[in-house]
Design a protein around this motif. Sequence first.
Motif, mmCIF file in Angstrom:
data_model
loop_
_atom_site.group_PDB
_atom_site.id
_atom_site.type_symbol
_atom_site.label_atom_id
_atom_site.label_comp_id
_atom_site.label_asym_id
_atom_site.label_seq_id
_atom_site.Cartn_x
_atom_site.Cartn_y
_atom_site.Cartn_z
ATOM 1 N N LEU A 84 1.952 52.147 73.289
ATOM 2 C CA LEU A 84 3.029 52.393 72.334
ATOM 3 C C LEU A 84 3.261 53.881 72.116
ATOM 4 O O LEU A 84 4.383 54.311 71.834
ATOM 5 C CB LEU A 84 2.704 51.709 71.001
ATOM 6 C CG LEU A 84 2.827 50.182 70.998
ATOM 7 C CD1 LEU A 84 2.174 49.599 69.754
ATOM 8 C CD2 LEU A 84 4.283 49.753 71.075
ATOM 9 N N GLY A 85 2.197 54.683 72.248
ATOM 10 C CA GLY A 85 2.347 56.122 72.094
ATOM 11 C C GLY A 85 3.306 56.721 73.100
ATOM 12 O O GLY A 85 3.980 57.728 72.817
ATOM 13 N N TYR A 86 3.407 56.116 74.279
ATOM 14 C CA TYR A 86 4.320 56.634 75.302
ATOM 15 C C TYR A 86 5.778 56.388 74.943
ATOM 16 O O TYR A 86 6.670 57.047 75.487
ATOM 17 C CB TYR A 86 3.993 56.014 76.663
ATOM 18 C CG TYR A 86 2.851 56.729 77.346
ATOM 19 C CD1 TYR A 86 3.068 57.829 78.165
ATOM 20 C CD2 TYR A 86 1.541 56.315 77.153
ATOM 21 C CE1 TYR A 86 2.014 58.490 78.770
ATOM 22 C CE2 TYR A 86 0.471 56.971 77.750
ATOM 23 C CZ TYR A 86 0.723 58.060 78.566
ATOM 24 O OH TYR A 86 -0.317 58.726 79.152
ATOM 25 N N LEU A 87 6.038 55.454 74.043
ATOM 26 C CA LEU A 87 7.413 55.256 73.596
ATOM 27 C C LEU A 87 7.919 56.467 72.814
ATOM 28 O O LEU A 87 9.114 56.779 72.836
ATOM 29 C CB LEU A 87 7.507 53.990 72.740
ATOM 30 C CG LEU A 87 7.287 52.663 73.466
ATOM 31 C CD1 LEU A 87 7.391 51.502 72.488
ATOM 32 C CD2 LEU A 87 8.295 52.500 74.607
ATOM 33 N N SER A 88 7.011 57.143 72.104
ATOM 34 C CA SER A 88 7.404 58.359 71.392
ATOM 35 C C SER A 88 7.894 59.421 72.362
ATOM 36 O O SER A 88 8.866 60.141 72.086
ATOM 37 C CB SER A 88 6.219 58.896 70.575
ATOM 38 O OG SER A 88 5.833 57.980 69.579
ATOM 39 N N ILE A 89 7.217 59.529 73.508
ATOM 40 C CA ILE A 89 7.649 60.497 74.518
ATOM 41 C C ILE A 89 9.008 60.111 75.076
ATOM 42 O O ILE A 89 9.896 60.950 75.251
ATOM 43 C CB ILE A 89 6.599 60.577 75.645
ATOM 44 C CG1 ILE A 89 5.221 60.931 75.068
ATOM 45 C CG2 ILE A 89 7.016 61.588 76.704
ATOM 46 C CD1 ILE A 89 4.096 60.842 76.075
ATOM 47 N N ALA A 90 9.171 58.806 75.368
ATOM 48 C CA ALA A 90 10.438 58.328 75.919
ATOM 49 C C ALA A 90 11.592 58.538 74.944
ATOM 50 O O ALA A 90 12.731 58.801 75.357
ATOM 51 C CB ALA A 90 10.317 56.850 76.292
ATOM 52 N N LEU A 91 11.317 58.443 73.646
ATOM 53 C CA LEU A 91 12.362 58.686 72.649
ATOM 54 C C LEU A 91 12.602 60.178 72.437
ATOM 55 O O LEU A 91 13.733 60.617 72.229
ATOM 56 C CB LEU A 91 11.968 58.036 71.315
ATOM 57 C CG LEU A 91 12.052 56.521 71.219
ATOM 58 C CD1 LEU A 91 11.439 56.049 69.908
ATOM 59 C CD2 LEU A 91 13.487 56.041 71.330
#
Length: 570
Positions: free
Chosen positions: A105-112
């Motif tokens: 889920l932490g990688y979603l922050s990067i994608a956003l």
Amino acid sequence: MPSQNATGSSTQALRGASLLILLQVVSRAITFVANQVLLRFLTAQLLGVSTQLEVYYLSVIFFARESLRVAIQRQDSSDLSSSTGKGGNGPRNNNNTSAQAAVNLGYLSIALGIPLAFLFGWLYLSSLSADTLAAAPNLVISLYIYALAAVLELLSEPAFVVMQTRLQFGTRATAESAATFLRCLVTLGSAVWGASGDAGVLPFALGQLSYGAGLLAVYTWHGAGLANREGFSLLPRRITTNSPASNDNKDRLPSFTLSYFYRPTLQLASSMMAQSVVKHVLTQGDTFLVSVLSSPTAQGVYALANNYGGLLARLVFQPIEESSRSYFSRLLAPSLSSTNTIMSKETTTIKEARTALQSLLKSYLLLTLAVTTLGPAASAPLLALVAGPRWAGSGAAACLAAYTWYVPLLAINGVAEAFVASVASEGEVHAQSAWMAVFSVVFAGTGFTLLRVLDWGAVGLVVANGVNMACRIVWCAVFIRRYFAAKGVGFDLTEVLPSPGCVLAGALVSQVVKRAVASVEAPIGAPKAVEELVKLAAVALPFVLVVAASERRFLYSAFHAVRGQQQMEQ
């Protein structure tokens, strides 16, 4: 078992709050000294532009990770551990499934964050005038560097969320301390280096870039070590069911989207996104409002009061708010265990949460009673020592005195909203977002009336913020009472109030210091300021003793509760 786990979490949260408070004190001290030196190299206009760049940076960071962070803290690790296990590329044991889910889920922050950096950057550049671009050298390149710094900080998010769910506050203290020191060093060094030329806001941009790089380095190092010891990966990996590993899609867990992202947490984060937008607008609302409705003098006065008056909130209240949100999220997390287990948990942890919340609120109110009693009188001499006597006639002291009444509202709202964020359902989150939008309209209307109609200047902006904060506190108070009532546990708001003896002592002392200490508008030098502070200390000492005597039972029980938890952990 639930009681023991809750006790451990409570002790860890307490120690985490202590670490974060110490971190904030050190970081703010270093930053304060660095800013005082930077004033010798930068003009007021460049400082204003740097503030705009900081708002851009914080907006990218906030929208990319805030809702995900809150949702991950509320992730039900017991559900994950019981329903998942080894898979093709999954974690090596059940206990680390929650860690891998958090990493993914932490990688979603990067994608956003990456598209948000481009979008907000384009909007900011579009709003700049040719005069601003000409007056602020290196503004465009500085904006690009701020965008890169935001992406670097977001790259540390997968490791950060694991540390946060494991209550590894020591790692966070190390990372933020090192990053803050590096930022100050680079900012000062580049400002001195560019003093002979025209560096503009470039030193701030380079400092922020070093901050993001420092966070990424420390979190990656500690996160990689934890991942190696416990058998999960800091890279995104598929999470599968307990069934034998195969390439068939039947092995994919229905609770996961694309076999990577835990769907309940993802849905909660999505529902919180709208609230995050409203919350950020409200958080930065004073910045927008003061730039539109007030004069340059009022903007400077409010900025000074906000920087110095908000120190207590940033040093003490913010770390406690973050730790309490993590504590309540873990303590009151929903469980998919048997009905008997759920009922047993409610009879223990619900009461424990009520006691912890009431104790925290009462501690805040006792602290803020001292602030509101002594703060207005102390504003003028303190300001004379820090900023010089020339600020006394500008209204800055009066604004700072008004800000001391805003501090209690900041404190109560912070911990109340932290509790709401820990336990609110998706529907309740949407309802809170709608009400916060209403409160933002109230804030804007109050600000317009006080600033444009009544011409209260910076003091009016403080009052408008106070009205907005009071509305949010009332909503949270209603929610908290309903929440505990639904669990069969009463929550008496009067129990968090200071005793009548404390309130009476505060009222009397405030009148004494008002007559004994110089007026907030009287220009005074440093020697006179020290003399006034000595008078204030002479009155403050007996006041503190009276408060301690009136609240001795509460203070005694709080001390033994903390000491008992530490002894149980040992």
